[in-house]
Motif scaffolding. Structure first.
Motif, PDB file in Angstrom:
ATOM      1  N   ALA A 100      27.982  -0.625 -54.561  1.00  0.00           N
ATOM      2  CA  ALA A 100      29.425   0.033 -54.088  1.00  0.00           C
ATOM      3  C   ALA A 100      30.273  -1.398 -53.682  1.00  0.00           C
ATOM      4  O   ALA A 100      29.726  -2.302 -53.161  1.00  0.00           O
ATOM      5  N   CYS A 134      34.211  -0.754 -63.248  1.00  0.00           N
ATOM      6  CA  CYS A 134      35.147   0.291 -63.798  1.00  0.00           C
ATOM      7  C   CYS A 134      36.218  -0.257 -65.020  1.00  0.00           C
ATOM      8  O   CYS A 134      37.200   0.521 -65.380  1.00  0.00           O
ATOM      9  N   HIS A 160      52.613   2.593 -55.448  1.00  0.00           N
ATOM     10  CA  HIS A 160      51.401   2.879 -54.836  1.00  0.00           C
ATOM     11  C   HIS A 160      51.226   3.940 -53.934  1.00  0.00           C
ATOM     12  O   HIS A 160      50.348   4.576 -53.776  1.00  0.00           O
ATOM     13  N   ASN A 196      46.539  11.284 -52.048  1.00  0.00           N
ATOM     14  CA  ASN A 196      45.017  11.394 -51.360  1.00  0.00           C
ATOM     15  C   ASN A 196      45.006  11.984 -50.170  1.00  0.00           C
ATOM     16  O   ASN A 196      44.122  12.703 -49.938  1.00  0.00           O
TER      17      ASN A 196
END
Ligand SMILES: Cc1cc2nc3c(=O)[nH]c(=O)nc-3n(C[C@H](O)[C@H](O)[C@H](O)COP(=O)(O)OP(=O)(O)OC[C@H]3O[C@@H](n4cnc5c(N)ncnc54)[C@H](O)[C@@H]3O)c2cc1C
Length: 463
Positions: free
Chosen positions: A60, A136, A322, A329
């Motif tokens: 992570a 990613c 952004h 979210n």
């Protein structure tokens, strides 16, 4: 008996495990233990221990994954955030050697002070780490000009499942006929592998000169159709050298509402919006007349065009953009306790088919009777985001059925089900819609060669 060095690295404290149990996917998974190494040697020790004890390990970074890639409820959560140093910057050769835990945005700021640009710009650059961006193959608005992260990585240090540390350098050959194409640059196996093949412990970045000047333009339109036709025309004009956009971002009416709420004024007008940036050299500026003529020809509200002509204004525009995924979210986060969440798509089509794909997607949403998502994103690359908020498990199911229909529609257009956020733990069945059985077999063969016990990031990409 004192603990072994590896055991000393592991925390089983419930509050520490809790602190690493969530990412931006809305899922929660409690790891058995958390490791926070500070050197490649500690990562290698940990992997040797993990292989010896058959313990799964999930890497992570910033935990901004939208697909549950950076969380696990099986074995060790390996946080790389403690390995966050810039090891070396070679200004003459425009390269930097960097540890994986550094944040993408702070890294970019430090390099900019030396006149260098690390081009990848995921919208989440303030949250994402370099290691996560590599794992990613992150991309962003400016990938229109610069491509995704892969293009900007020249070497990697990777700890394999066995604990072996391997050094991989991208070949600089202009011609090569040795072996199948997918084996020629092993560095590419790891970029975009979502932590399933190895742990990135250092990277060498290929950097670019920082552009001397960037100008942004915000163009309001009366609706989606005209805005998307404008994006297509801008790509055609760019191919002819009339304009040189480094991004072409689209906002629909709902996304614009979010921007307006943050901005507090009426600057971002219209019912749809396109934001573009162009780089100049020296005192060079973008060709405002060329952009205005193009915008006018496609029905833009040219009286309300916004110009962002210095770094601070560009940063503000980027922050407002952004704010769209960040707000979505938050909206989804309000429903996680009752089984709901934000569900974001990142499908893409060849850019000339984007308008057609969005029309098809809106029709699919209407047919399923779910709430219309907020649509925004990298239109220049044929890559929009559709953000749904599902309040209950039933709504999650209905949204997922809607998305499956949309994906069935975009695949025959030459599309992809995931252009940016990866597969993680939640897009397996969508990946299966796209890949042939032969491709899946080849992927499993590579996984088996590198991680035969399937200890790395279990559940990511492959279930
Ligand atoms: C608001 C928002 C906006 C976003 N916008 C974008 C966008 O514009 N473009 C985009 O591409 N993505 C975007 N994302 C998704 C996410 O931010 C990116 O995928 C990012 O690259 C993840 O970085 P991270 O450090 O947070 O990785 P994490 O979430 O911590 O991990 C992501 C994956 O990388 C693996 N990993 C992490 N570190 C390593 C390592 N050192 N070695 C091996 N594997 C590792 C993990 O196992 C996991 O599979 C967005 C997310 C949010 C929340």
């Amino acid at each position: 008996m004192p603990p072994t060095p590896t055991e000393a690295l592991l925390s089983r404290d419930p509050s520490v495990r809790q602190a690493y149990s969530a990412d931006a996917s809305g899922l929660r998974m409690l790891p058995d233990a958390v490791a926070r190494p500070t050197s490649p040697a500690e990562v290698a020790d940990l992997m040797r221990h993990a292989t010896g004890s058959h313990t799964p390990v999930t890497a992570a970074g910033g935990q901004s994954s939208m697909t549950g890639g950076s969380i696990t409820d099986r074995g060790i959560l390996l946080s790389l955030r403690g390995m966050d140093r810039i090891l070396d910057v070679d200004v003459a050769n425009a390269t930097a050697r960097v540890e994986p835990g550094i944040g993408v945005a702070p890294l970019k700021r430090t390099l900019a002070e030396q006149g260098l640009l690390f081009a990848p710009d995921p919208t989440s650059e303030e949250e994402a780490s370099l290691g996560g961006a590599i794992a990613c193959n992150a991309s962003g608005a400016r990938s229109l000009r610069y491509g995704a992260t892969r293009r900007h990585i020249s070497a990697l240090s990777v700890v394999l499942a066995t604990g072996e540390l391997v050094e991989l350098r991208r070949t600089r050959l202009e011609k090569n006929t040795v072996g199948y194409a997918p084996i020629q640059d092993p560095i590419d196996w790891f970029i975009g592998s979502e932590g399933t093949l190895g742990i990135v412990v250092a990277a060498e970045l290929s950097l670019l000169p920082l552009p001397a000047r960037v100008t942004g333009l915000g163009l309001p339109f009366p609706g989606d159709r005209k805005a998307l036709a404008f994006v297509l025309a801008a790509r055609t004009a760019a191919a002819k050298g009339h304009v040189a956009p480094r991004c072409l971002e689209f906002l629909d009416a709902q996304a614009l509402e979010i921007v307006r709420a943050q901005e507090g004024g009426s600057g971002w007008s219209g019912k749809a919006f396109v934001y573009t940036e162009e780089e100049g050299t020296g005192d060079g500026e973008l060709d405002f007349d060329a952009w205005l003529a193009l915008a006018e020809a496609h029905g833009a509200v040219t009286n309300d065009v916004l110009v962002f002509d210095d770094d601070a204004k560009i940063r503000t525009a980027r922050l407002l953009r952004h704010g769209v995924p960040a707000t979505m979210n938050e909206r989804g986060g309000k429903f996680t306790d009752q089984g709901g969440r934000r569900i974001a798509t990142d499908w893409a089509v060849p850019y000339p088919r984007l308008a057609e794909a969005i029309t098809m997607a809106r029709a699919a949403v209407a047919a399923h009777g779910v709430a219309m998502p907020t649509i925004y994103g990298h239109a220049g690359n044929g890559h929009p985001h559709m953000d749904f908020v599902a309040r209950t498990p039933d709504e999650v199911m209905a949204v997922n059925e809607t998305i499956a229909d949309i994906l069935r529609g975009i695949l025959p257009m030459g599309g992809t089900v995931a252009a940016e956020h990866g597969i993680g733990k939640i897009k397996h069945r969508w990946m299966a819609m796209q890949l042939t059985p032969l491709q899946v077999t080849a992927m499993h063969a590579l996984k088996h060669a590198l991680d035969p016990d399937r200890l790395l990031a279990p559940g990511n990409i492959m279930s």
